[in-house]
Design an enzyme around this catalytic site. Structure first.
Site, PDB file in Angstrom:
ATOM      1  CB  SER A  16      -0.903   0.009   1.238  1.00 46.41           C
ATOM      2  OG  SER A  16      -0.113   0.194   2.408  1.00 46.41           O
ATOM      3  CB  SER A  19       3.868  -0.065   2.618  1.00 43.01           C
ATOM      4  OG  SER A  19       4.148  -0.086   1.226  1.00 43.01           O
ATOM      5  CG  ASP A  91       9.268   4.770  -7.605  1.00 47.90           C
ATOM      6  OD1 ASP A  91       8.948   3.777  -6.905  1.00 47.90           O
ATOM      7  OD2 ASP A  91       9.125   5.944  -7.220  1.00 47.90           O
ATOM      8  CD  GLU A  92       4.645   5.651  -7.230  1.00 49.61           C
ATOM      9  OE1 GLU A  92       3.657   4.915  -7.388  1.00 49.61           O
ATOM     10  OE2 GLU A  92       4.936   6.167  -6.146  1.00 49.61           O
ATOM     11  CG  ASN A  94       1.159   2.149  -9.084  1.00 53.61           C
ATOM     12  OD1 ASN A  94       2.252   1.983  -8.532  1.00 53.61           O
ATOM     13  ND2 ASN A  94       0.476   3.271  -8.988  1.00 53.61           N
ATOM     14  CB  CYS A 151      -7.582   0.252  13.835  1.00 55.29           C
ATOM     15  SG  CYS A 151      -6.893  -0.885  12.609  1.00 55.29           S
TER      16      CYS A 151
END
Length: 199
Positions: A16, A19, A91-92, A94, A151
């Site tokens: 994610s 991270s 890099d990147e 995606n 959380c």
């Protein structure tokens, strides 16, 4: 990491946002440079958060990079960079088209160590191509996790925010941003808005 042979290979660093993917990519690049390896670094044209010719981490570390058109056959321009470096970092991933998969295969087949970094899920929690294909064909895959902003549990999802509220499922897949647009969330805290209210 790998036996010293003439063969190349592909490493994928995924997870994610927040991270530490790019931080890990930069760490591997520093080690390759210390080892005296030639290095080539590439970044998609769509991502200019750290400067047009720089990859950077949220922690502030940076490395000079060659900008490549991320759409259509644009990733093939990486193959035109001569001489081909011993270590190629992308890099990147995606943000690139699926043409990146063939490019990485060609580079590895030619003897290069190919290190690819990118998020493997869209803000909807769906596979974010071409990362799933690269993960399937890579020799090494590291999936990193962030800390859920809600959380504190391990986070594997990207929560897109629009004016502080969860984005709608129909919003565009690609929106370049950082902490102003995204949070890391765990499965339980990830929210995807699917209904539109009538005004």
């Amino acid at each position: 990491m790998h036996a010293i042979t003439r063969s190349g290979w592909i490493e994928v660093i995924s997870g994610s946002m927040f991270s530490g993917k790019t931080e890990e990519l930069l760490r591997r690049l520093r080690r390759a440079e210390i080892a005296g390896r030639s290095v080539g670094v590439f970044t998609p044209a769509v991502d200019d958060r750290y400067g047009e010719t720089t990859i950077g981490s949220h922690a502030g570390r940076q490395w000079e990079a060659t900008v490549v058109d991320n759409e259509g056959e644009g990733p093939r321009d990486i193959l035109d960079d001569r001489p081909i470096a011993e270590v190629i970092a992308i890099d990147e991933a995606n943000f690139f088209s699926n043409a990146l998969v063939d490019v990485c295969e060609t580079l590895a087949d030619g003897g290069s160590r190919v290190i690819v970094s990118g998020t493997d899920q869209t803000f909807r929690g769906e596979p974010f191509e071409p990362l799933p294909q690269l993960m399937a064909t890579a020799e090494y895959v590291d999936k990193l996790q962030a800390v859920c902003s809600e959380c504190g549990e391990p986070a594997s999802r990207n929560q897109r925010l629009i004016d502080g509220a969860p984005a709608h499922a129909d919003d565009p897949t690609i929106l370049v941003g950082a902490a102003e647009s995204y949070e890391a969330r765990c499965r339980d805290c990830h929210v995807l808005v699917t209904g539109r209210s009538d005004d």
